[in-house]
Design an enzyme around this catalytic site. Sequence first.
Site, PDB file in Angstrom:
ATOM      1  N   CYS A 194      54.764  42.500  48.043  1.00 37.48           N
ATOM      2  CA  CYS A 194      53.750  43.117  48.736  1.00 37.48           C
ATOM      3  C   CYS A 194      54.238  43.587  50.051  1.00 37.48           C
ATOM      4  O   CYS A 194      53.407  44.088  50.805  1.00 37.48           O
ATOM      5  CB  CYS A 194      53.036  41.842  49.088  1.00 37.48           C
ATOM      6  SG  CYS A 194      52.254  40.902  47.847  1.00 37.48           S
ATOM      7  N   ASP A 197      35.911  48.932  52.932  1.00 34.91           N
ATOM      8  CA  ASP A 197      35.504  49.316  51.454  1.00 34.91           C
ATOM      9  C   ASP A 197      36.445  50.666  51.352  1.00 34.91           C
ATOM     10  O   ASP A 197      35.860  51.636  52.252  1.00 34.91           O
ATOM     11  CB  ASP A 197      34.229  49.230  51.043  1.00 34.91           C
ATOM     12  CG  ASP A 197      34.008  49.763  49.775  1.00 34.91           C
ATOM     13  OD1 ASP A 197      35.210  49.636  48.847  1.00 34.91           O
ATOM     14  OD2 ASP A 197      33.275  50.556  49.233  1.00 34.91           O
ATOM     15  N   HIS A 198      37.234  51.018  50.459  1.00 38.19           N
ATOM     16  CA  HIS A 198      37.973  52.099  50.689  1.00 38.19           C
ATOM     17  C   HIS A 198      38.711  52.431  51.618  1.00 38.19           C
ATOM     18  O   HIS A 198      38.985  53.719  52.164  1.00 38.19           O
ATOM     19  CB  HIS A 198      36.951  53.454  49.876  1.00 38.19           C
ATOM     20  CG  HIS A 198      36.765  53.101  48.327  1.00 38.19           C
ATOM     21  ND1 HIS A 198      36.050  52.371  47.856  1.00 38.19           N
ATOM     22  CD2 HIS A 198      37.075  53.936  47.396  1.00 38.19           C
ATOM     23  CE1 HIS A 198      35.891  52.703  46.727  1.00 38.19           C
ATOM     24  NE2 HIS A 198      36.568  53.642  46.356  1.00 38.19           N
ATOM     25  N   HIS A 255      46.443  47.428  51.318  1.00 38.06           N
ATOM     26  CA  HIS A 255      46.983  46.841  52.229  1.00 38.06           C
ATOM     27  C   HIS A 255      48.603  46.712  51.932  1.00 38.06           C
ATOM     28  O   HIS A 255      49.241  47.031  50.768  1.00 38.06           O
ATOM     29  CB  HIS A 255      46.435  45.232  52.481  1.00 38.06           C
ATOM     30  CG  HIS A 255      46.777  44.503  51.375  1.00 38.06           C
ATOM     31  ND1 HIS A 255      46.808  42.934  51.744  1.00 38.06           N
ATOM     32  CD2 HIS A 255      47.548  44.425  50.106  1.00 38.06           C
ATOM     33  CE1 HIS A 255      47.157  42.154  50.860  1.00 38.06           C
ATOM     34  NE2 HIS A 255      47.492  43.122  49.760  1.00 38.06           N
ATOM     35  N   GLU A 281      41.413  37.863  45.887  1.00 39.66           N
ATOM     36  CA  GLU A 281      42.345  38.960  45.910  1.00 39.66           C
ATOM     37  C   GLU A 281      42.743  39.707  44.503  1.00 39.66           C
ATOM     38  O   GLU A 281      42.444  40.753  44.427  1.00 39.66           O
ATOM     39  CB  GLU A 281      43.450  38.366  46.540  1.00 39.66           C
ATOM     40  CG  GLU A 281      44.416  39.777  47.068  1.00 39.66           C
ATOM     41  CD  GLU A 281      45.514  39.204  48.059  1.00 39.66           C
ATOM     42  OE1 GLU A 281      45.535  39.509  49.265  1.00 39.66           O
ATOM     43  OE2 GLU A 281      46.508  38.692  47.572  1.00 39.66           O
TER      44      GLU A 281
END
Lengths: 135, 135, 135, 135, 135, 135
Positions: free
Chosen positions: A33, A79-80, A14, A124
């Site tokens: 980030c 996922d992935h 992300h 996280e």
Amino acid sequence: MIYVTRRAHFSAAHRLFNPAFSESKNIEVFDKCANPNGHGHNYYVDVTIAGEPDPSTGYVIDLKKLKRIIEDEFISKVDHKNLNVDVDFLRGVIPTAENIAMACWRRLAPHISEGKLFSVRIYETEKNFVEYKGE
Amino acid sequence: MIYVTRRAHFSAAHRLFNPAFSESKNIEVFDKCANPNGHGHNYYVDVTIAGEPDPSTGYVIDLKKLKRIIEDEFISKVDHKNLNVDVDFLRGVIPTAENIAMACWRRLAPHISEGKLFSVRIYETEKNFVEYKGE
Amino acid sequence: MIYVTRRAHFSAAHRLFNPAFSESKNIEVFDKCANPNGHGHNYYVDVTIAGEPDPSTGYVIDLKKLKRIIEDEFISKVDHKNLNVDVDFLRGVIPTAENIAMACWRRLAPHISEGKLFSVRIYETEKNFVEYKGE
Amino acid sequence: MIYVTRRAHFSAAHRLFNPAFSESKNIEVFDKCANPNGHGHNYYVDVTIAGEPDPSTGYVIDLKKLKRIIEDEFISKVDHKNLNVDVDFLRGVIPTAENIAMACWRRLAPHISEGKLFSVRIYETEKNFVEYKGE
Amino acid sequence: MIYVTRRAHFSAAHRLFNPAFSESKNIEVFDKCANPNGHGHNYYVDVTIAGEPDPSTGYVIDLKKLKRIIEDEFISKVDHKNLNVDVDFLRGVIPTAENIAMACWRRLAPHISEGKLFSVRIYETEKNFVEYKGE
Amino acid sequence: MIYVTRRAHFSAAHRLFNPAFSESKNIEVFDKCANPNGHGHNYYVDVTIAGEPDPSTGYVIDLKKLKRIIEDEFISKVDHKNLNVDVDFLRGVIPTAENIAMACWRRLAPHISEGKLFSVRIYETEKNFVEYKGE
């Protein structure tokens, strides 16, 4: 009343940034980030269902069934994946843990028919986690 | 001889694919890890130094110093980064845990002057990790 | 409402005893924890903030800011310290996990301006922890 | 008000089945957990007591005392046992985590005289756990 | 040379006793582990493969493939089973962690064609584990 | 050959300083660890025994026996103690993890009669640990 929790896991990329902010504002707010090429995490998801155990099974909810709902409605979509680009239910949302938790709740809630959805927790990292209870 | 280990941590995005492979070959080999927009992990790095404790300090190596070397030479280059794009010492390398471990070793080895570098371990998830001993 | 938690860590020595008790009463009540020369722990601190995510950031509170508050107001005062001797805000208090949690709350609460402080959890060991919610 | 938690551990065998169900119904409901010869787990038990710290000790409850109550009233009855056969307070009960948590609560509650029993959490695996608060 | 480890998990019942021993000798040697109705554990299995990374993939061994071998050859035979009764390759063997590790090695070794099997580690609890390296 | 590991735990205070150093040299070398009133840790100790399993028990060493040796010879001397003051076998030694591991080895080795002592690992924190193999 018993609270039953099932943990799931996904790995995703992300990037935190707000397109309405200037570049320097994004860096000021999101720091590392906001790196343009993204970074990523191993996320853990704890989903808690509250209810009375069924006397004939001793279960509030069959965890195999809960596992399948979490997998089908949420994990398989994230996922992935890259959470900024690949996930339709996160489109237009800054993929902070807070926003992921609320999105996960909205994905799961309509599918819980034994007991009721009580909490979604997103880890996280080992040091950062959030909880949403639908309020 | 004592083996002293320091653990560090970073979060990064990566994508596994070989540009010499066809798209379908990349998917066959790397499966979900070949997702074009990448995914990511919380990585743990265990660096082990082997040596004799210095009698005047009881230390094989000052862990504050080892921590700084790991931070300066490796973590600061990969944390909150995209391993395919942002890291010069991974350029042209498929960023598997195996290749990350060998790259980390090459970054750290020249800076270890007390004891000698014995092992670099990279945990990609709780279930997958690799170790490199420079052999 | 989202609950956001940040974990911090410190290592400290302490000794449990009440100067108003006799030596034998201290040993009866505190047992090994009353050892005159002290013992110590690796403590974990989980600080939870409750609030609404800011729509422009997706954050209840910027965790970098929360991390800095926890570090400046609490961790820097107790890390690598003796809790009976070195910490002014624990003066005159028996440094049990209960009392440490309440002291941590009082240190942090005035500095939380985004969301509100919801809980402070202190882990003394993997098997013992306490939580204080300001009530 | 402070919430104090003590963790305990036991290893046990169990089998999930309802003698009122047919064999095929048991397999449909309990799947692998209905294996006739049983399977087993390393269980963790988190017991939380809520109360005010005693000013003369800084303790809500002496954890040595709580540890002894958990050991005497619960762990010693279930550790290295078969939960379907060896445990009188689980007789006639399907030994799901839900039912174990409620049974543990009933065993402990009468013995807690400092503070009051607030929660019993049973971890069956790292991914499955339940909590009971006596409601 | 890189050492690549994959972790797997199973839950099983077992009982430690030697039919050639008297009942009292079994209790003397195996203590609580000799309980006639068995007990159980959540076992973790770490399988390590040693080899050179393939330059075209960056992998010593494809972990999806290793995961499938561990699942097919070992986990599927022991998960949610009674190790004394249900597992043909443990017949006639006292199911200690030592013997489980050696049996796991013998199951996996013939199927490892990329790199070579280096180590099998079995965790019976967080405090007890064994490692076998085929020597 | 099987490697069997048992984990034990203790909590202790310590201070790192060399009386032959000046005060400023102690602070330069040991930094926060030289704090005059000490600090402390939750230490984990992993003791590994190497040997052949006894065919009549399936054990390299009875872990109950190993647990008792670790407890009697080491843990009972250091748990809830100040390592600089309270432990005769650490007298005159700077209590770094390195020196604690070697002292632990010397305490345990004479008592291991089944298999042989292979390794002592001391975890000072989750991020720092050392291993000694008697070489």
